[in-house]
Design an enzyme around this catalytic site. Structure first.
Site, PDB file in Angstrom:
ATOM      1  N   LYS A  63       1.055  -1.085   0.002  1.00 16.80           N
ATOM      2  CA  LYS A  63       0.014  -0.047  -0.087  1.00 16.80           C
ATOM      3  C   LYS A  63       0.976   1.095  -0.178  1.00 16.80           C
ATOM      4  O   LYS A  63       0.570   2.305  -0.968  1.00 16.80           O
ATOM      5  CB  LYS A  63      -0.780  -0.193   1.453  1.00 16.80           C
ATOM      6  CG  LYS A  63      -1.473   1.275   1.476  1.00 16.80           C
ATOM      7  CD  LYS A  63      -2.396   1.268   2.632  1.00 16.80           C
ATOM      8  CE  LYS A  63      -1.654   1.561   3.941  1.00 16.80           C
ATOM      9  NZ  LYS A  63      -1.361   2.918   4.348  1.00 16.80           N
ATOM     10  N   ASN A  64       1.811   1.344   0.849  1.00 19.02           N
ATOM     11  CA  ASN A  64       2.628   2.531   1.186  1.00 19.02           C
ATOM     12  C   ASN A  64       3.527   2.829  -0.072  1.00 19.02           C
ATOM     13  O   ASN A  64       3.689   3.804  -0.442  1.00 19.02           O
ATOM     14  CB  ASN A  64       3.543   2.499   2.321  1.00 19.02           C
ATOM     15  CG  ASN A  64       2.435   2.643   3.437  1.00 19.02           C
ATOM     16  OD1 ASN A  64       1.201   3.127   3.330  1.00 19.02           O
ATOM     17  ND2 ASN A  64       3.178   2.569   4.722  1.00 19.02           N
ATOM     18  N   ARG A  74      -8.532   0.141   5.469  1.00 20.00           N
ATOM     19  CA  ARG A  74      -7.733   0.933   4.367  1.00 20.00           C
ATOM     20  C   ARG A  74      -6.515   0.396   3.863  1.00 20.00           C
ATOM     21  O   ARG A  74      -5.807   0.879   3.094  1.00 20.00           O
ATOM     22  CB  ARG A  74      -7.123   2.098   5.376  1.00 20.00           C
ATOM     23  CG  ARG A  74      -8.474   3.160   5.927  1.00 20.00           C
ATOM     24  CD  ARG A  74      -8.018   4.196   6.864  1.00 20.00           C
ATOM     25  NE  ARG A  74      -6.743   4.585   6.327  1.00 20.00           N
ATOM     26  CZ  ARG A  74      -5.953   5.268   7.066  1.00 20.00           C
ATOM     27  NH1 ARG A  74      -6.239   5.974   7.913  1.00 20.00           N
ATOM     28  NH2 ARG A  74      -4.702   6.014   6.370  1.00 20.00           N
ATOM     29  N   CYS A  82      -3.930   7.762  10.033  1.00 24.17           N
ATOM     30  CA  CYS A  82      -4.318   7.130  11.242  1.00 24.17           C
ATOM     31  C   CYS A  82      -3.728   8.075  12.543  1.00 24.17           C
ATOM     32  O   CYS A  82      -2.897   8.695  12.501  1.00 24.17           O
ATOM     33  CB  CYS A  82      -3.543   5.905  11.526  1.00 24.17           C
ATOM     34  SG  CYS A  82      -4.486   4.282  10.512  1.00 24.17           S
ATOM     35  N   ASP A  88       4.905   0.097  11.942  1.00 22.09           N
ATOM     36  CA  ASP A  88       3.566  -0.501  11.666  1.00 22.09           C
ATOM     37  C   ASP A  88       3.459  -2.062  12.108  1.00 22.09           C
ATOM     38  O   ASP A  88       2.298  -2.639  11.554  1.00 22.09           O
ATOM     39  CB  ASP A  88       3.423  -0.391   9.943  1.00 22.09           C
ATOM     40  CG  ASP A  88       3.178   0.961   9.540  1.00 22.09           C
ATOM     41  OD1 ASP A  88       2.984   1.861  10.390  1.00 22.09           O
ATOM     42  OD2 ASP A  88       3.250   1.265   8.078  1.00 22.09           O
TER      43      ASP A  88
HETATM   44  C1  UD1 Z   1       4.894   6.406   6.615  1.00 22.07           C
HETATM   45  C2  UD1 Z   1       3.965   5.416   6.353  1.00 22.07           C
HETATM   46  C3  UD1 Z   1       3.430   4.694   7.709  1.00 22.07           C
HETATM   47  C4  UD1 Z   1       4.495   4.448   8.777  1.00 22.07           C
HETATM   48  C5  UD1 Z   1       5.644   5.483   8.578  1.00 22.07           C
HETATM   49  C6  UD1 Z   1       6.869   4.981   9.357  1.00 22.07           C
HETATM   50  C7  UD1 Z   1       2.845   5.731   4.420  1.00 22.07           C
HETATM   51  C8  UD1 Z   1       1.685   6.346   3.572  1.00 22.07           C
HETATM   52  N1  UD1 Z   1       2.754   5.902   5.659  1.00 22.07           N
HETATM   53  O1  UD1 Z   1       4.222   7.505   7.230  1.00 22.07           O
HETATM   54  O2  UD1 Z   1       2.302   3.537   7.445  1.00 22.07           O
HETATM   55  O3  UD1 Z   1       4.216   3.864  10.004  1.00 22.07           O
HETATM   56  O4  UD1 Z   1       6.030   5.944   7.414  1.00 22.07           O
HETATM   57  O5  UD1 Z   1       7.344   4.030   8.884  1.00 22.07           O
HETATM   58  O6  UD1 Z   1       3.887   5.424   3.622  1.00 22.07           O
HETATM   59  N2  UD1 Z   1       8.169  13.700  10.838  1.00 22.07           N
HETATM   60  C9  UD1 Z   1       8.552  14.885  11.166  1.00 22.07           C
HETATM   61  N3  UD1 Z   1       8.048  15.864  10.074  1.00 22.07           N
HETATM   62  C10 UD1 Z   1       7.550  15.610   8.999  1.00 22.07           C
HETATM   63  C11 UD1 Z   1       7.532  14.194   8.669  1.00 22.07           C
HETATM   64  C12 UD1 Z   1       7.683  13.235   9.722  1.00 22.07           C
HETATM   65  O7  UD1 Z   1       8.835  15.385  12.252  1.00 22.07           O
HETATM   66  O8  UD1 Z   1       7.309  16.501   8.024  1.00 22.07           O
HETATM   67  C13 UD1 Z   1       8.134  12.618  11.958  1.00 22.07           C
HETATM   68  C14 UD1 Z   1       6.970  12.033  12.283  1.00 22.07           C
HETATM   69  O9  UD1 Z   1       6.121  12.641  13.276  1.00 22.07           O
HETATM   70  C15 UD1 Z   1       7.494  10.634  12.789  1.00 22.07           C
HETATM   71  C16 UD1 Z   1       8.803  10.303  12.129  1.00 22.07           C
HETATM   72  O10 UD1 Z   1       8.956  11.502  11.516  1.00 22.07           O
HETATM   73  O11 UD1 Z   1       7.811  10.634  14.178  1.00 22.07           O
HETATM   74  C17 UD1 Z   1       8.238   9.444  10.794  1.00 22.07           C
HETATM   75  O12 UD1 Z   1       7.288   9.706  10.109  1.00 22.07           O
HETATM   76  P1  UD1 Z   1       7.426   9.703   8.432  1.00 22.07           P
HETATM   77  O13 UD1 Z   1       8.357   8.392   8.163  1.00 22.07           O
HETATM   78  O14 UD1 Z   1       7.111  10.721   7.894  1.00 22.07           O
HETATM   79  O15 UD1 Z   1       5.791   8.728   8.433  1.00 22.07           O
HETATM   80  P2  UD1 Z   1       4.731   9.017   7.086  1.00 22.07           P
HETATM   81  O16 UD1 Z   1       5.441   9.157   6.040  1.00 22.07           O
HETATM   82  O17 UD1 Z   1       3.765   9.639   7.872  1.00 22.07           O
END
Ligand code: UD1
Length: 430
Positions: A22-23, A397, A117, A305
């Site tokens: 999915k991701n 989802r 989520c 995850d």
């Molecule tokens: C993606 C995955 C999600 C998974 C996560 C971590 C998708 C759609 N979702 O989520 O299923 O749980 O990776 O493997 O691919 N952060 C910041 N600033 C930002 C972005 C992130 O501080 O601009 C922090 C977040 O709060 C978190 C960490 O970085 O603590 C990791 O987040 P991130 O890898 O960005 O997760 P997602 O891309 O949202």
């Protein structure tokens, strides 16, 4: 309201085919709109997050044609708007990829702030920092993120935190920027590599995806391509923990075993036997799981995850386990639900101390989010008697035919929509 009705007690036994990730698919589909040529994307999971993203793409004029359940043809040559605010898109986190894709192609994008989520604060500052470094102005107004640039120019970007989303988004925008972009401290997840591979198959010049330094040399245009999404490591891992928690014997097929290494390592520590072949992993769990400690980390560490799935398994382990969640700050919400089944888990900040119990008892539960929802279903599969899991829209989802695949492994589980259907299930299963 749809819910899963479950009668626990059967070990999961057999083979299960794993779908596309999915991701990875979310990033690949966004990338597919960066050319006016036709793209064909295959091995797409038929899950809600993907379908919502496709709808959002259609809302701005992208022509999406499903040729079968797992294949789409995408033609983005007639995009008529750069504003994406349909109500569904707010519910998924990966809507932000449309920002990077549209900004890269048209130098302008307006996308509703992402949802997803509720597992803790999910910032987008790193995405914005990346777009700004490439020369865009970014502002947030009326619930929309508005990014605009006269031109995008390659830049050296250091990510303060390892972020999957920000890494992919910057890759998307910079693929069509002028000159070289370097992303340092990039995420190394398999889906980052998959999106880079897809962009490269479209004519992009991206090197180093899968390491912590990604180098992108912008190209003038991208062309159409045909691409197959990688298997979903989280879906696979969920069934692997399903084998462990029910003391079963499950072979996950159509997987890349390398992507599952952190999961298999933990399962071995917990006393399971693992057999790997080129594209399958078999998990045999003949006895009660042993306790272990685990900390979630960016890839190749143990995935956040998969944290709920290992935690529910450890809830039944022999001894005390410590699970530390280092990625998100609110990812133990399912513990209160699990407590209804008699688990013994104490959460302190980002750490769960799990005293293994001999058995879990059946209960009526609510899925708090996608992965925790799936984990609660696994817990119910171990409990004698009938359980229900509500709010399965979260599970849907990210899991295609979760109930069907579990039934294929011998589980008693059915999706029911009313009290009457629940009664029918109970009468049928007995
Ligand atoms: C993606 C995955 C999600 C998974 C996560 C971590 C998708 C759609 N979702 O989520 O299923 O749980 O990776 O493997 O691919 N952060 C910041 N600033 C930002 C972005 C992130 O501080 O601009 C922090 C977040 O709060 C978190 C960490 O970085 O603590 C990791 O987040 P991130 O890898 O960005 O997760 P997602 O891309 O949202």
């Amino acid at each position: 309201m749809e819910q899963y009705a479950i009668k626990g007690g059967n070990p999961l036994v057999g083979e299960v085919e794993i779908g596309g990730a999915k991701n990875a698919a979310l990033g690949v589909l966004a990338a597919a709109i960066m050319t006016d040529d036709m793209n064909i994307v295959d091995n797409l999971p038929d899950v809600r997050d993907i379908n919502v993203l496709l709808q959002a793409m259609e809302s701005i004029g992208v022509v999406v044609q499903r040729t079968d359940r797992h294949t789409v043809k995408i033609n983005a040559s007639m995009i008529s708007g750069l504003v994406i605010e349909n109500e569904y898109i707010k519910k998924i986190r990966a809507s932000y990829y449309l920002l990077g894709a549209l900004l890269g192609k048209y130098k302008h994008a307006e996308v509703a702030l992402p949802g997803g989520c509720n597992i803790g604060s999910r910032k987008i500052d790193l995405h914005i920092k990346g777009f700004k470094a490439l020369g865009a102005t970014v502002k947030i107004e009326h619930g929309l993120i508005i990014a605009d640039a006269k031109e995008l120019k390659g830049a050296h970007i250091y990510m303060d935190t390892v972020s999957v989303g920000a890494t992919i988004n910057i890759m998307l925008a910079s693929a069509l920027a002028e000159g070289k972009t370097v992303i340092e401290n990039a995420a190394k997840e398999p889906h980052v590599v998959d999106v880079a591979n897809f962009l490269n198959s479209m004519g992009a010049n991206i090197k180093g995806a899968g390491t912590d330094v990604i180098r992108i040399t912008g190209v003038k245009r991208l062309n159409g391509s045909e691409y197959s999404i990688i298997p979903d490591q989280i879906e696979a891992g969920t069934f692997m923990f399903g084998a462990a928690i029910t003391r079963g014997d499950v072979t996950v097929k159509n997987v890349i075993p390398k992507h599952l290494e952190s999961t298999t390592a933990k399962l071995i520590e917990m006393g399971c036997q693992i057999e790997e072949s080129d594209d399958a992993v078999r998990v045999v769990a003949s006895r009660r799981p042993e306790c272990t400690h685990v900390k979630t980390l960016p890839y190749p560490g143990f995935p956040t995850d998969m944290q709920p799935q290992i935690s529910v398994t450890l809830a039944l382990a022999n001894g005390t386990s410590i699970v530390t969640e280092s990625i998100f700050d609110n990812r133990f919400k399912y513990v209160d639900e699990l407590a209804k089944m008699g688990s013994n888990i104490k959460v302190e900040g980002n750490t769960a101390i799990i005293e293994g119990v001999d058995k879990l008892t059946s209960a009526d539960l609510t899925a708090p989010d996608l992965r925790a929802g799936a984990a609660l279903v696994l817990a119910c599969l171990t409990a004698e008697g009938f359980s229900t899991v509500d709010d399965i829209k979260y599970i849907e989802r990210g899991y295609e035919d979760f109930d069907v695949k579990l039934r294929g492994l011998g589980a008693h589980i059915e999706k029911v929509e009313s009290e009457r259907e629940l009664m029918k299930f109970k009468l049928k299963i007995g």
